[in-house]
Design a protein around this motif. Structure first.
Motif, PDB file in Angstrom:
ATOM      1  N   ILE A 135       0.830  -1.209   0.000  1.00 43.60           N
ATOM      2  CA  ILE A 135       0.000   0.000   0.000  1.00 43.60           C
ATOM      3  C   ILE A 135       0.861   1.255   0.000  1.00 43.60           C
ATOM      4  CG2 ILE A 135      -1.655   1.340   1.362  1.00 43.60           C
ATOM      5  CD1 ILE A 135      -2.846  -1.316   2.319  1.00 43.60           C
ATOM      6  N   THR A 136       1.848   1.305   0.889  1.00 42.68           N
ATOM      7  CA  THR A 136       2.685   2.497   0.993  1.00 42.68           C
ATOM      8  C   THR A 136       3.549   2.677  -0.251  1.00 42.68           C
ATOM      9  OG1 THR A 136       2.759   2.137   3.391  1.00 42.68           O
ATOM     10  CG2 THR A 136       4.323   3.712   2.464  1.00 42.68           C
ATOM     11  N   GLY A 137       4.080   1.589  -0.790  1.00 41.36           N
ATOM     12  CA  GLY A 137       4.842   1.681  -2.034  1.00 41.36           C
ATOM     13  C   GLY A 137       3.978   2.203  -3.172  1.00 41.36           C
ATOM     14  N   PHE A 138       2.716   1.770  -3.215  1.00 37.75           N
ATOM     15  CA  PHE A 138       1.785   2.260  -4.242  1.00 37.75           C
ATOM     16  C   PHE A 138       1.542   3.754  -4.074  1.00 37.75           C
ATOM     17  CE2 PHE A 138      -2.559   3.088  -5.758  1.00 37.75           C
ATOM     18  CZ  PHE A 138      -2.447   2.637  -7.069  1.00 37.75           C
ATOM     19  N   VAL A 139       1.370   4.178  -2.819  1.00 38.86           N
ATOM     20  CA  VAL A 139       1.182   5.614  -2.550  1.00 38.86           C
ATOM     21  C   VAL A 139       2.386   6.413  -3.045  1.00 38.86           C
ATOM     22  CG1 VAL A 139       1.041   7.350  -0.720  1.00 38.86           C
ATOM     23  CG2 VAL A 139      -0.398   5.309  -0.609  1.00 38.86           C
ATOM     24  N   PHE A 140       3.587   5.943  -2.730  1.00 36.90           N
ATOM     25  CA  PHE A 140       4.789   6.644  -3.169  1.00 36.90           C
ATOM     26  C   PHE A 140       4.872   6.704  -4.693  1.00 36.90           C
ATOM     27  CE2 PHE A 140       7.068   5.406   0.996  1.00 36.90           C
ATOM     28  CZ  PHE A 140       6.703   6.604   1.576  1.00 36.90           C
ATOM     29  N   SER A 141       4.560   5.597  -5.360  1.00 36.41           N
ATOM     30  CA  SER A 141       4.697   5.553  -6.812  1.00 36.41           C
ATOM     31  C   SER A 141       3.672   6.436  -7.518  1.00 36.41           C
ATOM     32  CB  SER A 141       4.560   4.104  -7.304  1.00 36.41           C
ATOM     33  OG  SER A 141       3.245   3.613  -7.098  1.00 36.41           O
ATOM     34  N   LYS A 142       2.509   6.623  -6.897  1.00 38.98           N
ATOM     35  CA  LYS A 142       1.455   7.417  -7.521  1.00 38.98           C
ATOM     36  C   LYS A 142       1.487   8.887  -7.115  1.00 38.98           C
ATOM     37  CE  LYS A 142      -0.248   4.048  -9.866  1.00 38.98           C
ATOM     38  NZ  LYS A 142      -0.073   4.028 -11.342  1.00 38.98           N
ATOM     39  N   THR A 143       2.309   9.235  -6.141  1.00 36.36           N
ATOM     40  CA  THR A 143       2.399  10.629  -5.708  1.00 36.36           C
ATOM     41  C   THR A 143       3.841  11.116  -5.821  1.00 36.36           C
ATOM     42  OG1 THR A 143       2.659   9.919  -3.390  1.00 36.36           O
ATOM     43  CG2 THR A 143       0.433  10.450  -4.147  1.00 36.36           C
ATOM     44  N   ARG A 144       4.510  10.684  -6.877  1.00 36.33           N
ATOM     45  CA  ARG A 144       5.921  11.020  -7.075  1.00 36.33           C
ATOM     46  C   ARG A 144       6.116  12.484  -7.452  1.00 36.33           C
ATOM     47  NH1 ARG A 144       9.688   8.934 -11.752  1.00 36.33           N
ATOM     48  NH2 ARG A 144      11.736   9.148 -10.827  1.00 36.33           N
ATOM     49  N   ASN A 145       5.096  13.065  -8.105  1.00 36.12           N
ATOM     50  CA  ASN A 145       5.155  14.465  -8.498  1.00 36.12           C
ATOM     51  C   ASN A 145       5.290  15.353  -7.267  1.00 36.12           C
ATOM     52  OD1 ASN A 145       4.334  17.151  -9.362  1.00 36.12           O
ATOM     53  ND2 ASN A 145       3.614  16.164 -11.243  1.00 36.12           N
ATOM     54  N   VAL A 146       6.206  16.315  -7.328  1.00 36.05           N
ATOM     55  CA  VAL A 146       6.439  17.168  -6.163  1.00 36.05           C
ATOM     56  C   VAL A 146       5.190  17.969  -5.793  1.00 36.05           C
ATOM     57  CG1 VAL A 146       8.915  17.362  -6.527  1.00 36.05           C
ATOM     58  CG2 VAL A 146       7.382  18.989  -7.655  1.00 36.05           C
ATOM     59  N   ARG A 147       4.300  18.215  -6.761  1.00 39.90           N
ATOM     60  CA  ARG A 147       3.073  18.951  -6.481  1.00 39.90           C
ATOM     61  C   ARG A 147       2.075  18.115  -5.679  1.00 39.90           C
ATOM     62  NH1 ARG A 147       2.345  21.342 -12.617  1.00 39.90           N
ATOM     63  NH2 ARG A 147       4.089  22.823 -12.547  1.00 39.90           N
ATOM     64  N   GLN A 148       2.336  16.830  -5.575  1.00 35.38           N
ATOM     65  CA  GLN A 148       1.437  15.937  -4.837  1.00 35.38           C
ATOM     66  C   GLN A 148       1.953  15.626  -3.436  1.00 35.38           C
ATOM     67  OE1 GLN A 148       1.595  12.888  -8.065  1.00 35.38           O
ATOM     68  NE2 GLN A 148      -0.637  12.960  -7.966  1.00 35.38           N
ATOM     69  N   ARG A 149       2.891  16.414  -2.956  1.00 39.15           N
ATOM     70  CA  ARG A 149       3.476  16.118  -1.652  1.00 39.15           C
ATOM     71  C   ARG A 149       2.434  16.188  -0.539  1.00 39.15           C
ATOM     72  NH1 ARG A 149       8.982  18.718   1.010  1.00 39.15           N
ATOM     73  NH2 ARG A 149       9.027  17.340   2.836  1.00 39.15           N
ATOM     74  N   GLY A 150       1.540  17.187  -0.604  1.00 36.35           N
ATOM     75  CA  GLY A 150       0.491  17.294   0.408  1.00 36.35           C
ATOM     76  C   GLY A 150      -0.413  16.077   0.410  1.00 36.35           C
ATOM     77  N   LEU A 151      -0.769  15.604  -0.783  1.00 38.75           N
ATOM     78  CA  LEU A 151      -1.594  14.406  -0.897  1.00 38.75           C
ATOM     79  C   LEU A 151      -0.859  13.202  -0.336  1.00 38.75           C
ATOM     80  CD1 LEU A 151      -4.035  12.805  -1.948  1.00 38.75           C
ATOM     81  CD2 LEU A 151      -2.880  12.699  -4.188  1.00 38.75           C
ATOM     82  N   GLN A 152       0.428  13.098  -0.651  1.00 38.33           N
ATOM     83  CA  GLN A 152       1.227  11.976  -0.165  1.00 38.33           C
ATOM     84  C   GLN A 152       1.261  11.953   1.359  1.00 38.33           C
ATOM     85  OE1 GLN A 152       5.822  11.638  -0.292  1.00 38.33           O
ATOM     86  NE2 GLN A 152       5.140  10.646  -2.182  1.00 38.33           N
ATOM     87  N   ILE A 153       1.539  13.101   1.961  1.00 39.46           N
ATOM     88  CA  ILE A 153       1.591  13.175   3.424  1.00 39.46           C
ATOM     89  C   ILE A 153       0.229  12.832   4.021  1.00 39.46           C
ATOM     90  CG2 ILE A 153       1.896  14.730   5.385  1.00 39.46           C
ATOM     91  CD1 ILE A 153       3.991  16.216   3.718  1.00 39.46           C
ATOM     92  N   GLY A 154      -0.837  13.348   3.410  1.00 41.45           N
ATOM     93  CA  GLY A 154      -2.173  13.055   3.910  1.00 41.45           C
ATOM     94  C   GLY A 154      -2.505  11.575   3.869  1.00 41.45           C
ATOM     95  N   LEU A 155      -2.114  10.907   2.781  1.00 41.24           N
ATOM     96  CA  LEU A 155      -2.371   9.472   2.666  1.00 41.24           C
ATOM     97  C   LEU A 155      -1.572   8.667   3.695  1.00 41.24           C
ATOM     98  CD1 LEU A 155      -2.422   9.112  -1.231  1.00 41.24           C
ATOM     99  CD2 LEU A 155      -4.378   8.917   0.327  1.00 41.24           C
ATOM    100  N   LEU A 156      -0.328   9.063   3.918  1.00 46.32           N
ATOM    101  CA  LEU A 156       0.495   8.358   4.903  1.00 46.32           C
ATOM    102  C   LEU A 156      -0.059   8.548   6.313  1.00 46.32           C
ATOM    103  CD1 LEU A 156       4.080   9.208   3.582  1.00 46.32           C
ATOM    104  CD2 LEU A 156       2.754   7.117   3.206  1.00 46.32           C
ATOM    105  N   VAL A 157      -0.483   9.768   6.621  1.00 47.93           N
ATOM    106  CA  VAL A 157      -1.097  10.012   7.930  1.00 47.93           C
ATOM    107  C   VAL A 157      -2.392   9.206   8.059  1.00 47.93           C
ATOM    108  CG1 VAL A 157      -2.207  11.757   9.381  1.00 47.93           C
ATOM    109  CG2 VAL A 157      -0.061  12.290   8.215  1.00 47.93           C
TER     110      VAL A 157
END
Length: 283
Positions: A242-264
């Motif tokens: 799951i976490t690897g999928f999140v990282f691979s789909k939010t690789r764009n620097v503009r998606q950092r907020g989304l990435q952090i939100g998903l991890l939280v």
């Protein structure tokens, strides 16, 4: 300069050149012309300049550095800080446990029954191990895959992956074997395997061999008499995917907020699940 996030599969400085090689510090995609060899992997021109500037600034500010200052500076420049800390803390706790006659593991092992009064066990259980071979193989795996993943993801993402996978193992133990105390980083390590597989696949690499190795090691946990918590392994694998999928789909620097939100969000769900499992055990 082109936007480094415009296409994750082309060099951020030369958008007409396709590449799957990432800077080991910042994660930008870089072509061979932009790659500077490092101790592990390669760095992009910006990171090379930043490292050099930081080193020069530290030298000017420090004057005649003490031994402690030099050591602290060298540690700050390491690209695998978290991996090194995990190995050192785990080794230190194992040695302390040997000296203390097993009392360290007694108070730090993950034990669902005791979570109500000793919640720290959710985290500390990842750093304590039973036998010499237990910690040897676990720390070898952390050292090999941890350094690669920390270089690929950056320190804070790697730390998030390690603990989320560890929490996944805790949750699986809570739901499937709540009466069994568990020690070791195996759940988190299987999460590292799974995340590495997903990330490699997302970059276009063939990682089937890693999947086979992971499957074989998982099967060993089901063999009678091995005294291995397969539940923690399964939970770590699921969270690693799951976490690897999140990282691979939010690789764009503009998606950092989304990435952090998903991890939280992952962490909240895991902790809530552990809480529900603990409440069900008491009820």
């Amino acid at each position: 300069m082109t936007d480094p996030a415009s296409n994750p599969n082309t060099c951020y400085r030369h958008p007409d050149r396709q590449s799957f090689v990432l800077c080991q510090r910042c994660g930008r995609t870089i072509c061979p012309e932009c790659q500077t060899p490092a101790a592990v992997g390669v760095h992009c021109p910006e990171c090379v300049r930043e490292q050099r500037a930081q080193f020069q600034a530290n030298r000017r500010a420090s004057g005649a550095p003490s031994g402690l200052t030099v050591a602290r500076r060298r540690f700050a420049m390491l690209d695998q800080k978290a991996t090194l800390v995990i190995v050192i803390v785990s080794a230190a706790l194992w040695l302390l446990n040997q000296v203390a006659g097993g009392y360290v593991n007694l108070y730090l092992a993950y034990d669902t029954v005791l979570l109500g009064s000793q919640p720290w066990r959710i985290v500390t259980g990842l750093f304590v191990h039973s036998s010499f071979f237990h910690i040897l193989f676990n720390m070898w795996a952390v050292w090999i895959f941890g350094r690669m993943l920390e270089n690929m993801l950056g320190t804070w993402r790697f730390v998030a992956l390690f603990f989320l996978a560890g929490l996944g193992g805790d949750l699986a133990v809570t739901l499937l074997s709540p009466q069994t105390p568990v020690v070791g980083a195996s759940g988190a390590i299987f999460g590292l395997f799974a995340a590495f597989f997903v990330i490699q696949r997302s970059l276009g690499y063939n990682a089937v061999q890693l999947l086979v190795i992971m499957g074989l090691n998982l099967i060993v946990g089901f063999l009678p008499g091995t005294n291995i918590s397969w539940q923690a392994h399964v939970g770590g694998i699921v969270l690693g995917f799951i976490t690897g999928f999140v990282f691979s789909k939010t690789r764009n620097v503009r998606q950092r907020g989304l990435q952090i939100g998903l991890l939280v969000g992952e962490a909240v769900v895991l902790l809530a699940g552990i809480g529900v499992g603990y409440a069900a055990l008491l009820g």
